[in-house]
Design a protein around this motif. Structure first.
Motif, short mmCIF file in Angstrom:
data_model
loop_
_atom_site.label_atom_id
_atom_site.label_comp_id
_atom_site.label_asym_id
_atom_site.label_seq_id
_atom_site.Cartn_x
_atom_site.Cartn_y
_atom_site.Cartn_z
N GLY A 172 -41.89 31.69 -38.38
CA GLY A 172 -41.27 30.82 -38.94
C GLY A 172 -39.63 30.51 -38.58
O GLY A 172 -39.44 31.38 -37.67
N ASP A 173 -38.86 29.74 -39.10
CA ASP A 173 -37.47 29.54 -38.89
C ASP A 173 -36.55 30.92 -39.03
O ASP A 173 -36.83 31.21 -40.16
CB ASP A 173 -36.89 28.06 -39.39
N TYR A 174 -35.41 30.95 -38.34
CA TYR A 174 -34.61 32.03 -38.72
C TYR A 174 -33.13 30.81 -38.78
O TYR A 174 -32.88 29.99 -37.93
CB TYR A 174 -34.34 32.98 -37.85
N VAL A 175 -32.22 31.12 -39.41
CA VAL A 175 -30.97 30.47 -39.62
C VAL A 175 -29.89 30.93 -38.43
O VAL A 175 -30.16 32.18 -38.29
CB VAL A 175 -30.42 30.63 -40.97
N ASN A 176 -29.47 30.10 -37.72
CA ASN A 176 -28.30 30.23 -36.98
C ASN A 176 -27.34 29.40 -37.23
O ASN A 176 -27.57 28.22 -37.79
CB ASN A 176 -28.78 30.50 -35.65
N ASN A 177 -26.15 29.63 -36.57
CA ASN A 177 -25.00 29.00 -36.61
C ASN A 177 -24.55 28.28 -35.24
O ASN A 177 -23.41 27.93 -34.96
CB ASN A 177 -23.68 29.64 -36.99
N LEU A 178 -25.74 28.06 -34.62
CA LEU A 178 -25.55 27.62 -33.01
C LEU A 178 -25.36 25.92 -33.22
O LEU A 178 -26.35 25.42 -34.13
CB LEU A 178 -26.71 28.08 -32.15
N PRO A 179 -24.61 25.46 -32.36
CA PRO A 179 -24.45 24.03 -32.35
C PRO A 179 -25.87 23.45 -31.93
O PRO A 179 -26.53 23.78 -30.96
CB PRO A 179 -23.28 23.73 -31.21
N LEU A 180 -26.06 22.18 -32.53
CA LEU A 180 -27.42 21.28 -32.22
C LEU A 180 -26.65 20.16 -31.59
O LEU A 180 -25.93 19.05 -32.01
CB LEU A 180 -27.96 20.86 -33.59
N ALA A 181 -27.00 19.98 -30.19
CA ALA A 181 -26.73 18.88 -29.36
C ALA A 181 -27.68 17.75 -29.62
O ALA A 181 -28.95 17.89 -29.74
CB ALA A 181 -26.68 19.31 -28.05
N GLY A 182 -27.12 16.42 -29.41
CA GLY A 182 -28.18 15.13 -29.45
C GLY A 182 -28.69 14.80 -30.82
O GLY A 182 -29.30 14.18 -31.11
N ALA A 183 -27.87 15.31 -31.91
CA ALA A 183 -28.14 15.02 -33.28
C ALA A 183 -27.35 13.76 -33.48
O ALA A 183 -26.24 13.61 -33.17
CB ALA A 183 -27.89 16.01 -34.34
N GLU A 184 -28.03 12.83 -34.09
CA GLU A 184 -27.40 11.52 -34.49
C GLU A 184 -26.94 11.57 -36.01
O GLU A 184 -28.02 11.69 -36.92
CB GLU A 184 -28.35 10.40 -34.49
N LEU A 185 -25.78 11.51 -36.17
CA LEU A 185 -25.13 11.52 -37.51
C LEU A 185 -24.74 9.90 -37.96
O LEU A 185 -23.86 9.25 -37.29
CB LEU A 185 -24.10 12.48 -37.82
#
Length: 469
Positions: A295-308
């Motif tokens: 499953g997923d683990y949490v990180n604080n890495l930036p997510l590129a290509g996200a549309e906000l």
């Protein structure tokens, strides 16, 4: 916000209780009252699996008491979750040495940027381990004047000989026994000449419990008491009713911290700004490459290509009030903003990113500016959630839900799904709906209301109602 003023009398009572329960050091802790005008830099250190964003309201309270925004520095560990065994590398996890090195580098950066010879360190939960490790073993004693630790499990989450002693959370393991070794003839556990304070709950911290319920071992003694976060040689503050996160992020914890640092009582009200500017980072979730099924683990890495896309919304219905007032596709740094928000407006933050659900995050109005508004899209993973017509999440990042203590509801349900009848042990509630018909979905926690809209899970949408307080 209006409801924060209704907390003032309660905070006064809690703080009076806390100060009456102070356990003093061998000598009284001196304050910064004589040099308050210099506003020493403060570095805020988050806990296990957390991010810089949790310090949002604490920063606002410091600013509301005159502390310059540029003297408040919040770190963000890229991999914030601790290893299962501190000595063994684990994908997506960090060791105590990793966190100490990261903190040390950040303190030195802040000292260079500000010209200050010393900083103040405020640590929450696991963040307190990094603070103690840096001061004791990383050369930080000369660079730090004051420390405040909120809810740090200083004597372990468990202290069971032979049980998982490789974990940094083991009170009998090598990491904590080393940190807690006596520093002087008095047996002090803290490193001088730094001045120390701890803040703990009387009995409502899930990680300072004599029973192993919250570590998945109900009925098994942990050998840790409610006083586990206290340290000999520190000023130890006890505030009744606080949960684990509230030992750092509540108004009462802030008041005790400010009093310790300055010798003066603060206002706990957050003073609104006429102009509010918001920015932050979009972060993601990682998959363990050696065990994708875990499953997923949490990180604080930036997510590129996200549309906000940000929409203004009706605060009572969550309905959009028009076209987006801000749009952004994130670059390699994951950053978004600045976004100039209208005072008093509630907002929907719509996130679209490959591999994630289209996530609709609803937030109550922001009273002040912030550069640490972290956004993270959700995933629909569990079979039951994939079968639901709609999925809604009610979350409180800066504290937990306590059905006995709090006034809370979620889509008319009291207590919300997943919130136990006793104890402050969960910070979110997930609601699976059998209809995806467009309608308002509302929640409330101790006077802070939220309103969003129901979105269809079949089309890959998730609703998140995120509390600020």
């Amino acid at each position: 916000m209006p409801f924060t003023r209704r907390l003032a009398s309660l905070v006064a009572v809690l703080l009076a209780s806390a100060l009456s329960l102070l356990v003093g050091c061998a000598s009284p802790s001196s304050s910064m009252s004589d040099s308050l005008q210099t506003y020493p830099p403060i570095v805020f250190v988050h806990g296990n699996g957390d991010s810089a964003a949790l310090w949002l309201t604490t920063l606002w309270r410091f600013e509301s008491n005159g502390w310059p925004r540029e003297r408040l520095h919040v770190i963000e560990l890229p991999y914030p979750q601790a290893r299962d065994n501190d000595a063994k590398p684990q994908p997506g996890r960090s060791s105590t040495a990793d966190y100490m090195a990261y903190l040390k580098a950040e303190v030195e950066r802040v000292r260079r940027a500000t010209g200050a010879s010393q900083v103040v360190l405020l640590g929450n939960s696991r963040g307190g381990y990094a603070v103690r490790n840096y001061i004791q073993n990383g050369g930080g004693a000369a660079s730090v004047s004051h420390v405040v630790l909120g809810g740090t499990p200083n004597h372990g989450v468990w202290a069971i000989k032979g049980y998982n002693e490789g974990s940094e959370f083991s009170g009998t393991g090598p990491f904590l026994t080393g940190l807690n070794a006596p520093k002087n003839a008095n047996g002090d556990e803290v490193t001088g000449p730094v001045r120390w304070m701890t803040v703990r709950s009387d009995n409502n911290d899930k990680y300072a419990q004599p029973d192993g319920l919250w570590i998945g071992a109900k009925g098994t003694p942990t050998n840790v008491g409610h006083d586990g976060p206290e340290l000999k040689g520190a000023r130890n503050v006890v505030i009744a009713g606080l949960d684990h996160r509230e030992t750092s992020f509540s108004p009462a914890a802030f008041a005790a911290t400010y009093q310790f640092l300055t010798g003066r009582a603060p206002t706990v009200d957050i003073v609104s700004e006429a102009r509010v500017e918001l920015s932050g980072v979009v972060t993601g979730l990682g998959l363990n490459p050696s065990d994708p099924a875990s499953g997923d683990y949490v990180n604080n890495l930036p997510l590129a290509g996200a549309e906000l896309s940000i929409y203004e919304t009706d605060a009572t219905t969550g309905q959009r009030l028009g076209a987006p007032v801000y749009t952004r596709k994130t670059g390699a740094d994951g950053r978004w903003g600045p976004f100039k928000a209208r005072a008093g407006m509630a907002h929907e933050f719509e996130l679209k990113a490959a591999g994630y659900a289209i996530t609709h995050v609803y937030r109550s109005p922001f009273p002040r500016s912030s550069g640490i508004v972290t956004l993270r899209p959700e995933r629909i993973t569990a079979a039951a959630e994939k079968e639901a017509a709609a999925l809604a999440i009610f979350t409180r990042p800066r504290g937990y839900f306590d059905a006995r203590r709090d006034t809370l509801r979620f889509d008319g349900r009291t207590p919300p799904p997943g919130v136990p009848p006793v104890g402050a042990g969960v910070s979110n509630s997930r609601l699976r709906l059998d209809s995806a018909a467009d309608r308002a979905i509302t929640a409330e926690f101790n006077g802070e209301p939220l309103a969003g809209r129901v979105w269809p899970a079949a089309a890959g949408h998730v609703t998140v109602l995120e509390l600020t307080y």
